[in-house]
Design a protein around this motif. Structure first.
Motif, PDB file in Angstrom:
ATOM      1  N   SER A  60       0.816  -1.213   0.000  1.00  0.00           N
ATOM      2  CA  SER A  60       0.000   0.000   0.000  1.00  0.00           C
ATOM      3  C   SER A  60       0.853   1.269   0.000  1.00  0.00           C
ATOM      4  N   PHE A  61       2.060   1.197   0.514  1.00  0.00           N
ATOM      5  CA  PHE A  61       2.964   2.344   0.457  1.00  0.00           C
ATOM      6  C   PHE A  61       3.735   2.398  -0.857  1.00  0.00           C
ATOM      7  N   ARG A  62       4.163   1.250  -1.344  1.00  0.00           N
ATOM      8  CA  ARG A  62       5.067   1.248  -2.492  1.00  0.00           C
ATOM      9  C   ARG A  62       4.382   1.397  -3.847  1.00  0.00           C
ATOM     10  N   LEU A  63       3.185   0.901  -4.004  1.00  0.00           N
ATOM     11  CA  LEU A  63       2.516   1.048  -5.295  1.00  0.00           C
ATOM     12  C   LEU A  63       2.306   2.521  -5.669  1.00  0.00           C
ATOM     13  N   PRO A  64       1.821   3.363  -4.765  1.00  0.00           N
ATOM     14  CA  PRO A  64       1.748   4.794  -5.118  1.00  0.00           C
ATOM     15  C   PRO A  64       3.121   5.409  -5.388  1.00  0.00           C
ATOM     16  N   MET A  65       4.157   4.934  -4.690  1.00  0.00           N
ATOM     17  CA  MET A  65       5.512   5.444  -4.944  1.00  0.00           C
ATOM     18  C   MET A  65       5.956   5.123  -6.365  1.00  0.00           C
ATOM     19  N   ALA A  82       6.880   6.825 -11.928  1.00  0.00           N
ATOM     20  CA  ALA A  82       6.677   6.641 -13.368  1.00  0.00           C
ATOM     21  C   ALA A  82       6.250   7.940 -14.044  1.00  0.00           C
ATOM     22  N   PHE A  83       5.452   8.754 -13.383  1.00  0.00           N
ATOM     23  CA  PHE A  83       4.922   9.965 -14.004  1.00  0.00           C
ATOM     24  C   PHE A  83       5.655  11.238 -13.613  1.00  0.00           C
ATOM     25  N   SER A  84       6.374  11.194 -12.527  1.00  0.00           N
ATOM     26  CA  SER A  84       7.122  12.370 -12.093  1.00  0.00           C
ATOM     27  C   SER A  84       8.410  11.926 -11.406  1.00  0.00           C
ATOM     28  N   PRO A  85       9.366  11.431 -12.214  1.00  0.00           N
ATOM     29  CA  PRO A  85      10.592  10.908 -11.598  1.00  0.00           C
ATOM     30  C   PRO A  85      11.425  12.018 -10.949  1.00  0.00           C
ATOM     31  N   SER A  86      11.971  11.692  -9.826  1.00  0.00           N
ATOM     32  CA  SER A  86      12.897  12.594  -9.131  1.00  0.00           C
ATOM     33  C   SER A  86      14.039  11.726  -8.613  1.00  0.00           C
ATOM     34  N   ALA A 131      15.896   6.649  -6.410  1.00  0.00           N
ATOM     35  CA  ALA A 131      16.692   5.954  -5.392  1.00  0.00           C
ATOM     36  C   ALA A 131      15.839   4.937  -4.647  1.00  0.00           C
ATOM     37  N   GLU A 132      14.596   5.295  -4.338  1.00  0.00           N
ATOM     38  CA  GLU A 132      13.703   4.363  -3.644  1.00  0.00           C
ATOM     39  C   GLU A 132      13.377   3.170  -4.546  1.00  0.00           C
ATOM     40  N   ALA A 133      13.182   3.414  -5.843  1.00  0.00           N
ATOM     41  CA  ALA A 133      12.893   2.316  -6.773  1.00  0.00           C
ATOM     42  C   ALA A 133      14.085   1.363  -6.880  1.00  0.00           C
ATOM     43  N   VAL A 134      15.282   1.917  -6.944  1.00  0.00           N
ATOM     44  CA  VAL A 134      16.487   1.080  -6.991  1.00  0.00           C
ATOM     45  C   VAL A 134      16.616   0.281  -5.710  1.00  0.00           C
ATOM     46  N   LYS A 135      16.315   0.920  -4.591  1.00  0.00           N
ATOM     47  CA  LYS A 135      16.382   0.239  -3.292  1.00  0.00           C
ATOM     48  C   LYS A 135      15.387  -0.921  -3.237  1.00  0.00           C
ATOM     49  N   ASN A 195      10.677  -2.907   6.180  1.00  0.00           N
ATOM     50  CA  ASN A 195      10.138  -1.949   5.222  1.00  0.00           C
ATOM     51  C   ASN A 195       8.807  -1.387   5.691  1.00  0.00           C
ATOM     52  N   ALA A 196       7.968  -2.227   6.239  1.00  0.00           N
ATOM     53  CA  ALA A 196       6.679  -1.746   6.746  1.00  0.00           C
ATOM     54  C   ALA A 196       6.904  -0.683   7.822  1.00  0.00           C
ATOM     55  N   ARG A 197       7.849  -0.926   8.726  1.00  0.00           N
ATOM     56  CA  ARG A 197       8.145   0.067   9.773  1.00  0.00           C
ATOM     57  C   ARG A 197       8.713   1.346   9.159  1.00  0.00           C
ATOM     58  N   ARG A 198       9.673   1.188   8.247  1.00  0.00           N
ATOM     59  CA  ARG A 198      10.332   2.357   7.658  1.00  0.00           C
ATOM     60  C   ARG A 198       9.360   3.180   6.816  1.00  0.00           C
ATOM     61  N   LEU A 199       8.590   2.503   5.967  1.00  0.00           N
ATOM     62  CA  LEU A 199       7.683   3.228   5.082  1.00  0.00           C
ATOM     63  C   LEU A 199       6.540   3.897   5.837  1.00  0.00           C
ATOM     64  N   SER A 200       6.148   3.327   6.963  1.00  0.00           N
ATOM     65  CA  SER A 200       5.056   3.949   7.737  1.00  0.00           C
ATOM     66  C   SER A 200       5.497   5.266   8.373  1.00  0.00           C
ATOM     67  N   ARG A 201       6.793   5.507   8.477  1.00  0.00           N
ATOM     68  CA  ARG A 201       7.303   6.749   9.055  1.00  0.00           C
ATOM     69  C   ARG A 201       7.485   7.837   8.013  1.00  0.00           C
ATOM     70  N   ARG A 202       7.383   7.492   6.719  1.00  0.00           N
ATOM     71  CA  ARG A 202       7.591   8.486   5.657  1.00  0.00           C
ATOM     72  C   ARG A 202       6.488   9.530   5.684  1.00  0.00           C
ATOM     73  N   LYS A 203       6.840  10.733   5.328  1.00  0.00           N
ATOM     74  CA  LYS A 203       5.869  11.835   5.328  1.00  0.00           C
ATOM     75  C   LYS A 203       5.198  12.008   3.967  1.00  0.00           C
ATOM     76  N   ARG A 204       5.911  11.621   2.879  1.00  0.00           N
ATOM     77  CA  ARG A 204       5.350  11.827   1.549  1.00  0.00           C
ATOM     78  C   ARG A 204       5.853  10.747   0.616  1.00  0.00           C
ATOM     79  N   ILE A 205       5.245  10.732  -0.572  1.00  0.00           N
ATOM     80  CA  ILE A 205       5.583   9.698  -1.563  1.00  0.00           C
ATOM     81  C   ILE A 205       6.897  10.009  -2.218  1.00  0.00           C
TER      82      ILE A 205
END
Length: 105
Positions: free
Chosen positions: A15-20, A25-29, A34-38, A95-105
């Motif tokens: 649920s966190f990674r699919l929106p990422m 895909a539409f607005s690479p930064s 880096a998150e996709a490579v990770k 990953n579940a713990r780490r991604l739940s702490r993220r503030k944005r996509i």
């Protein structure tokens, strides 16, 4: 209990990674790339660690058999499967713990 925890962690990570991935895909930064490579690299490492652990478990079983000890085939198979899946499960929960702490996509 561990199976339920793993299932919930898998749902949470997806649920966190699919929106990422969608956002990348539409607005690479650089941060999104880096998150996709990770994402890919950690799965490769978990697979390698799991294969190595399964091979070591199989070797330990073989050594017990070679020494004349009695070994239960179902128990040995279960140990090998658990050894193979443990690295992926550990990363998934982390990953579940780490991604739940993220503030944005």
């Amino acid at each position: 209990m561990r199976e339920i925890e793993n299932a919930l962690a898998a749902v949470q990570v997806l649920s966190f990674r699919l929106p990422m991935l969608w956002a990348m895909a539409f607005s690479p930064s650089p941060e999104r790339r880096a998150e996709a490579v990770k994402m890919v690299a950690e799965k490769q490492m978990a697979m390698a660690e799991g294969l190595n652990a399964a091979a070591l478990s199989a070797l330990a079983t073989w050594m017990k058999l070679a020494s004349g000890a009695k070994v239960s085939a179902p128990a040995a198979t279960t140990r090998m499967i658990k050894a193979a899946t443990r690295p992926g499960e550990r990363r998934m929960r982390a990953n579940a713990r780490r991604l739940s702490r993220r503030k944005r996509i």
